[in-house]
Design a protein around this motif. Sequence first.
Motif, mmCIF file in Angstrom:
data_model
loop_
_atom_site.group_PDB
_atom_site.id
_atom_site.type_symbol
_atom_site.label_atom_id
_atom_site.label_comp_id
_atom_site.label_asym_id
_atom_site.label_seq_id
_atom_site.Cartn_x
_atom_site.Cartn_y
_atom_site.Cartn_z
ATOM 1 N N GLY A 282 -1.925 -5.235 2.666
ATOM 2 C CA GLY A 282 -0.745 -5.701 1.959
ATOM 3 C C GLY A 282 0.149 -6.535 2.852
ATOM 4 O O GLY A 282 -0.280 -7.001 3.895
ATOM 5 N N LYS B 123 0.761 -3.088 -1.356
ATOM 6 C CA LYS B 123 1.142 -3.652 -2.650
ATOM 7 C C LYS B 123 0.586 -5.067 -2.786
ATOM 8 O O LYS B 123 0.360 -5.777 -1.818
ATOM 9 C CB LYS B 123 2.668 -3.691 -2.792
ATOM 10 N N ASP B 124 0.375 -5.473 -4.030
ATOM 11 C CA ASP B 124 -0.119 -6.811 -4.325
ATOM 12 C C ASP B 124 1.071 -7.764 -4.430
ATOM 13 O O ASP B 124 1.987 -7.527 -5.223
ATOM 14 C CB ASP B 124 -0.891 -6.782 -5.649
ATOM 15 N N ASN C 143 -8.477 -12.495 -5.039
ATOM 16 C CA ASN C 143 -7.828 -11.378 -5.720
ATOM 17 C C ASN C 143 -6.357 -11.688 -5.987
ATOM 18 O O ASN C 143 -5.465 -11.168 -5.334
ATOM 19 C CB ASN C 143 -7.961 -10.128 -4.837
ATOM 20 N N LEU D 240 -2.429 -2.376 -4.714
ATOM 21 C CA LEU D 240 -3.542 -3.299 -4.593
ATOM 22 C C LEU D 240 -4.758 -2.781 -5.359
ATOM 23 O O LEU D 240 -4.989 -1.575 -5.459
ATOM 24 C CB LEU D 240 -3.899 -3.484 -3.119
ATOM 25 N N GLN E 187 -4.355 -9.712 -10.566
ATOM 26 C CA GLN E 187 -4.233 -8.333 -11.027
ATOM 27 C C GLN E 187 -2.969 -8.104 -11.850
ATOM 28 O O GLN E 187 -2.918 -7.198 -12.684
ATOM 29 C CB GLN E 187 -4.270 -7.381 -9.834
ATOM 30 N N TYR E 188 -1.924 -8.915 -11.636
ATOM 31 C CA TYR E 188 -0.707 -8.740 -12.438
ATOM 32 C C TYR E 188 -0.933 -9.146 -13.887
ATOM 33 O O TYR E 188 -0.322 -8.574 -14.795
ATOM 34 C CB TYR E 188 0.460 -9.516 -11.836
ATOM 35 N N ASN F 209 -10.431 -10.041 -1.144
ATOM 36 C CA ASN F 209 -9.180 -9.916 -0.408
ATOM 37 C C ASN F 209 -8.132 -10.833 -1.005
ATOM 38 O O ASN F 209 -8.369 -11.527 -1.991
ATOM 39 C CB ASN F 209 -9.383 -10.162 1.094
ATOM 40 N N LEU F 210 -6.939 -10.818 -0.410
ATOM 41 C CA LEU F 210 -5.808 -11.547 -0.982
ATOM 42 C C LEU F 210 -5.795 -13.022 -0.643
ATOM 43 O O LEU F 210 -5.092 -13.793 -1.282
ATOM 44 C CB LEU F 210 -4.496 -10.923 -0.495
ATOM 45 N N HIS G 150 1.228 -10.916 -5.593
ATOM 46 C CA HIS G 150 1.137 -12.030 -6.548
ATOM 47 C C HIS G 150 1.908 -11.764 -7.847
ATOM 48 O O HIS G 150 1.444 -12.074 -8.949
ATOM 49 C CB HIS G 150 -0.331 -12.299 -6.892
ATOM 50 N N LEU H 59 -9.907 -4.399 -3.191
ATOM 51 C CA LEU H 59 -9.332 -5.082 -2.034
ATOM 52 C C LEU H 59 -10.122 -4.789 -0.774
ATOM 53 O O LEU H 59 -10.595 -3.678 -0.555
ATOM 54 C CB LEU H 59 -7.889 -4.631 -1.832
#
Length: 358
Positions: free
Chosen positions: A155, A162-163, A232, A145, A235-236, A251-252, A165, A149
Motif C-alpha cells: 500500500g 489500502k488501495d 490493479n 487491497l 477495485q473501487y 500489483n498497483l 485508486h 495484490l
Amino acid sequence: MNDTRRAEQPRESTRRQALAAGAGLLGTGLAGCLGGGASGETGSNGSDSDDGPVAVASFFSFYDFGRKIARDTPIDVKNLVPTGLHGHGWEPNASVTREIIEADAFVHVGEGFQPWADRAIQTLEDDDVDTQLINVRENVELISLAETLDEEEEGVGEDRGKDPHFWLDPQRAKKSVDSITEGFVDLAPDHEDTLRENAATYKSDVLEQIDRDYRTIFEEADRDVVQLAAHNAFQYVGNRYGVRMRPLVVNLAASGDVKPSDITEAKEVIEANDIEYVANGVFESRRPAKQLVAETPVTAYFPVTPYAGVREDWVENNWGYEEIAYEINMPTFDVVVGNKTPAEAGPEGWAEQWRNFE
C-alpha cells in the motif's frame, strides 16, 4: 490568494526563484528514466487574468477537477504530467520541481502514491516555501487491497494496506472535489461563491450522473466478472457496483510484470465465465491482451483507463474525467460484461477505433 500575501509577493517570489534555480539539488530524487517535463496544459476556467493564483496538479484527474472548480475565477490550474504518460509510474525531471516551487498551490494524491511528489513536498517543507499543499486523499475512506495484490506491495504511505485508486469511485471522488475547493477558496477568497457553486454543480451534474450510469451498466450485466489485461486499478469500481474486477497485473503499478501464472489464472476466469472480450489499459502494454486473444476464446480487447493520463487527441478534444468515462470506460464495460456488442457500444466508430487498439 489574499491581498496581504500578494503585497508580500516580491519578497517571496525572489526567494522562490532562488529555490527554483537550485532545484537541481533534487536531481537524484526527481530525475527519472523518462525525463519528461510538464505538459503545459492549463485549465479552461474562463478567466481573463494572467496574474491570478497558479495551482499545479500531480495527477490528471485532479487537474481536471481543479479546472472545473476554478472556472470563471482567476485561478490557473496546470497539469504536471506530460501528455501520453501514466501519472502513477512517471518520474519527472527537476523542471517540475521548479514549477511546484513557483506555484501558489500543489494538488497531490497523498503520501506514497507518487514518490516524486513526496520528495517535492519534503523540499517545500524543508525550505519553508509557502506553496499551499492540497491533499485530495484527505477524508477519503480507502478500501483494503484486493487479495490478488502482489504480496511484496503493502500500500501507500500512512494508508498502507489500502488501495489508493479511490477516484474511480465517483462518490469518493466527491471528497477530492471538496478538498480542492477548500484549498482554492484559500487561494482566491473573493471568488468563494463561484468556487463553491462550480464544485456543487460538478458533483451533482457530473459525478452523480456518472455514478448512476455505471450502476445501470453493472445492474444490467449478464455477468459479474471483468477480466482486465491491465494493472490493479479498478477495485473501487468493483466495490461500488458489485462486480469482480480481475486484473492481469496484480500489483498497483501499471509497469508491473505479467507472470505465467497470471496468464494461467486469466485463462481459467475467461473459460469459466464464457468471456469473449477483455479490457486493456490505454497506457499499458498490449502484449498480455494479445496473448489472451491468441490463446483463449477472447476475440478482442477494448480500452479502459484509471484517468491517470491523457492522449494527444484527448487533449485536443478537451476531454476530462467526464468525457473519458463516457467515451472510453463505459463503452468497454458495457461490452465486457455482455450488455452490448462492440458495434452497439460508444459513439459512432468506437468499435473500429478501439478494437485491439495499438
